[in-house]
Each structure stands twice: as structure tokens, then as C-alpha cells.
Design a protein around this motif. Structure first.
Motif, PDB file in Angstrom:
ATOM      1  N   UNK A  53      20.860 -41.529  21.350  1.00 58.26           N
ATOM      2  CA  UNK A  53      20.874 -41.427  19.865  1.00 58.26           C
ATOM      3  C   UNK A  53      19.515 -40.033  19.614  1.00 58.26           C
ATOM      4  N   UNK A  54      20.572 -38.817  19.315  1.00 61.83           N
ATOM      5  CA  UNK A  54      18.713 -37.604  19.243  1.00 61.83           C
ATOM      6  C   UNK A  54      19.309 -37.877  17.412  1.00 61.83           C
ATOM      7  N   UNK A  55      20.074 -38.228  16.979  1.00 64.70           N
ATOM      8  CA  UNK A  55      19.777 -38.384  15.453  1.00 64.70           C
ATOM      9  C   UNK A  55      18.597 -39.617  14.656  1.00 64.70           C
ATOM     10  N   UNK A  56      18.520 -40.438  15.350  1.00 67.33           N
ATOM     11  CA  UNK A  56      17.784 -40.782  15.417  1.00 67.33           C
ATOM     12  C   UNK A  56      16.500 -40.945  16.026  1.00 67.33           C
ATOM     13  N   UNK A  57      16.559 -39.651  17.171  1.00 63.09           N
ATOM     14  CA  UNK A  57      15.328 -39.225  17.265  1.00 63.09           C
ATOM     15  C   UNK A  57      14.732 -38.574  16.633  1.00 63.09           C
ATOM     16  N   UNK A  58      15.435 -37.333  16.648  1.00 64.68           N
ATOM     17  CA  UNK A  58      15.651 -36.492  15.001  1.00 64.68           C
ATOM     18  C   UNK A  58      14.053 -36.577  13.734  1.00 64.68           C
ATOM     19  N   UNK A  59      14.298 -38.068  13.318  1.00 64.51           N
ATOM     20  CA  UNK A  59      14.036 -38.740  12.303  1.00 64.51           C
ATOM     21  C   UNK A  59      12.992 -39.334  12.643  1.00 64.51           C
ATOM     22  N   UNK A  60      12.822 -39.544  13.793  1.00 59.82           N
ATOM     23  CA  UNK A  60      11.572 -40.203  14.125  1.00 59.82           C
ATOM     24  C   UNK A  60      10.212 -39.035  14.601  1.00 59.82           C
ATOM     25  N   UNK A  61      10.795 -38.159  15.205  1.00 62.77           N
ATOM     26  CA  UNK A  61      10.155 -37.317  15.921  1.00 62.77           C
ATOM     27  C   UNK A  61       8.987 -36.696  14.308  1.00 62.77           C
ATOM     28  N   UNK A  62      10.454 -36.637  12.953  1.00 61.24           N
ATOM     29  CA  UNK A  62       9.467 -36.286  11.955  1.00 61.24           C
ATOM     30  C   UNK A  62       9.119 -37.144  11.246  1.00 61.24           C
ATOM     31  N   UNK A  63       9.270 -38.103  11.090  1.00 56.89           N
ATOM     32  CA  UNK A  63       7.978 -39.228  10.782  1.00 56.89           C
ATOM     33  C   UNK A  63       6.684 -39.063  11.249  1.00 56.89           C
TER      34      UNK A  63
END
Length: 378
Positions: A53-63
Motif C-alpha cells: 500500500x505504497x500510496x497510503x504509506x507515502x501519505x501516512x509518512x507525510x502525516x
């Protein structure tokens, strides 16, 4: 995935759920603990990247980054985002993994909301003028280069937080200190970068707070002519990666090939959309978000600009799944033994004292100083 099979994938899902629960508690109204929330968010991001789930992972990383910086505006976005993450984890437990396009449909709107908040929180940087010393004289830097102000504003705060954390003596301190130092590295990258809007001045409002290294901008110069055909251009930056959509155009085959060559030169890729094209590439070739993996017992890493998807499976073959990567227009599928959590890494040429396998273009260093080979896909 069988519910009775307690395999590596099950363990990662379990870790992700625990991190999700911890993050949810940390950002509850009335009991916000942003620094603890940042740690949970980073753990959750790592687990999501391993689960494909790389799209979600990238977004959570920005959070996680915004929580580390103490930006309260991210809380509403995080509270709305997490139920979607929980739903994606339940799908994985049922053996259903979202394809990259489906991930974008689910998480894309939240990425846009987060981008607006980040742009608003850094809006004060755009009017700054700094004096940067050179070897012989001072150079006046205007609105196009707020990197020095950004480094001053964020750097002082991050270093102070690191000093406070360093007074503690527990495992949490080590993780939190590493997160602060990683954030400081990311902000240091902003020094000297230029706005992507220099390529497309007419679309400047649709790519606010999107910055990249000046040499990269030079390599992207062929995009000026191609992008001029687009009805609209939009871009946003997440986890040191730029996502740019060209809509309302249909390139000829020769033009499409030229676009692919340009993306390959900057460690990125291009994908067709129903009404245009999506360009994905890093904001720097010196530091970027990387997905580490193990193949034939050797550690490798692929940049987010060339990462397409990871399809995990647990069929007893000894492989963790299939990793799909793309340089420009050329796809490649790799059967890998293990995928590790994505993280931002510094990139270097291969040192002379390290063996250089065939097809390797450089090395990446993780937070522990471990070396990962970077494949040459250009």
C-alpha cells in the motif's frame, strides 16, 4: 490469505493494526500527543509499504512529518484518513490488495487536502529574502529560494527538540531522535532548490510548494514543449517525490517516447491516464524515498519515482512477492525474498572499496548506515 496461516504477512498486518491503534489514540481530541503520534505514524507507514500500500504509506509518512514538526493542522486530515487505512488493512486480511489506481482513488483526495495544509503552513516562506554568503561576495536570494528561511525556521526547532529528547534514556528516545534528525535531513535538502513552476509559469498556482534540485530542473527542460499542449497541469510533492498530472492532451508515439526518456533520466516514470499522463519523479537525486528489498541474499533499494507496486504473497516458495518497477516507460518485475519499510535515504556513487555488481548505479544508506545497491534502469 488463509486466516489460520500465521506467516510473515500476518505479522506485518498485525504490526500495522497496532500502529494504527496507537496513532488513533495519540491524535484524539483532548489528548493529543503529536510526537508519540509521529512515531506510530512512521511505524504504520513502514508496515503499509511492506504490504503493498505504497500510496497510503507515502501519505501516512507525510502525516508523520507534520506531526514531528508540531503542525496541528494535520490532525483533522489524519483523523479522517485513518478509517480508510483501517479498511485497506481489512481488505488485505481478506486477500484483497488494492491496485495502484484504486489506491489513488481512495487516498488521492486526502493527499490533496494534506498538500493544501502544507502549502498554507509554509506560505510565510514565499516572501522571504535571504543573504547567502559566497566565497567572495554576498548573493541576494529572493522569493524563488526560501530554502534558507525554511532551514532556519524548521532547523532550529528540530535541533531543539532533538536536544530535549536526548535527555531521556529509553528506546522511544532513540526512535524519536532518529525521526527528528531524518526530518532535519529532508529540510536541509530544501536549501538551494528551485520551484517546479519555473518550467510551467502559467500553472504556478497548481504546483505550489513543489521544489526540486536545480540540476533536475535542467534535465526536465524538454518537458516545456511537451507540457505546453496540456489543457491543465497539476503537481504536488509527497515524501520527497513529485507527482505531476498532464490532462487534456494526447501525445504522438514519438512524443510519448521522448517523455519516457526524460523521466528515465531523472529516475522517474510516466503512466497514461484516461485524459493525459502522470509523471512521477524524485525532487532530488541526492536524497529520495526508497523501498529496500532483498534479492538473492543481496540488499537493494528502488526509488519512489521508479516504484510501481509490491504484490505480497505467502505461498511457501520462499519469496515475499513480486516487485514491479519502471524507468521511463520500461517496466520490470522482480521476485524478491523480502521487502523492508520505505524510508528516505541519501544516495551516493559506489565507493571504490565496495564490490559493484553488474547493473548497479549507486548505493543508498539507511538510518543505520546499512548499504543498499541501486539498480541502473536508465
Amino acid at each position: 490469505m488463509a486466516t489460520h496461516q500465521f506467516d510473515h504477512l500476518s505479522l506485518v498486518v498485525s504490526d500495522a493494526e497496532l500502529s494504527l491503534q496507537g496513532l488513533t489514540r495519540s491524535i484524539q481530541v483532548g489528548s493529543v500527543d503529536m510526537q508519540q503520534g509521529a512515531l506510530y505514524a512512521r511505524d504504520l507507514s513502514g508496515a503499509l509499504s511492506v504490504l503493498g500500500l505504497d500510496t497510503a504509506a507515502s501519505l501516512v509518512e507525510d502525516v508523520a512529518r507534520q506531526l514531528t514538526l508540531g503542525q496541528p493542522s494535520v490532525l483533522d486530515v489524519a483523523q479522517g484518513l485513518l478509517p480508510n487505512v483501517a479498511s485497506a488493512l481489512k481488505d488485505i486480511q481478506l486477500g484483497q490488495i488494492l491496485e495502484p489506481d484504486e489506491q489513488l482513488k481512495v487516498f488521492g483526495p486526502w493527499a490533496s487536502r494534506l498538500q493544501v495544509l502544507v502549502s498554507r503552513d509554509t506560505a510565510s516562506l514565499s516572501s522571504f529574502e535571504a543573504v547567502a554568503p559566497k566565497s567572495t561576495q554576498a548573493q541576494l536570494l529572493g522569493q524563488a529560494d526560501p530554502g534558507f528561511k525554511a532551514m532556519r525556521m524548521k532547523g532550529l526547532s528540530l535541533i531543539q527538540n532533538a536536544r530535549i529528547v536526548n535527555q531521556r534514556d529509553d528506546e522511544r528516545t532513540v526512535v524519536q531522535l532518529d525521526a527528528l534528525l531524518s526530518e532535519l535531513q529532508d529540510w536541509t535538502l530544501r536549501v538551494g532548490q528551485v520551484p517546479l513552476s519555473q518550467l510551467f509559469p502559467m500553472s504556478g498556482q497548481a504546483m505550489q510548494d513543489v521544489w526540486l534540485d536545480s540540476p533536475l530542473l535542467d534535465l526536465l527542460d524538454p518537458l516545456r514543449e511537451l507540457g505546453a499542449q496540456a489543457g491543465s497541469i497539476q503537481a504536488q510533492s509527497r515524501s520527497l517525490t513529485i507527482y505531476m498530472d498532464w490532462l487534456g492532451l494526447n501525445l504522438s508515439n514519438d512524443e510519448f517516447q521522448k517523455l519516457g526518456q526524460c523521466m528515465a533520466a531523472v529516475a522517474g516514470h510516466v503512466k497514461r491516464l484516461p485524459d493525459g499522463y502522470r509523471l512521477v519523479f524524485p525532487c532530488s537525486l541526492s536524497r529520495m524515498r526508497m523501498t529496500p528489498y532483498v534479492q538473492n541474499g543481496q540488499r537493494y533499494a528502488v526509488g519512489s519515482g521508479q516504484f510501481i507496486q509490491f504484490d505480497p504473497h505467502s505461498d511457501g516458495t520462499g519469496f515475499a512477492g513480486l516487485l514491479t518497477v519502471c524507468s521511463g516507460l520500461a517496466n520490470q518485475t522482480l521476485q524478491v525474498e523480502r521487502v523492508l519499510p520505505a524510508q528516505n535515504m541519501n544516495i551516493f556513487a559506489v565507493p571504490p572499496d565496495i564490490p559493484k555488481p553488474e547493473g548497479v548505479s549507486g548505493v543508498a544508506l539507511d538510518a543505520m548506515g546499512e548499504v543498499y545497491y541501486c539498480l541502473s534502469m536508465a
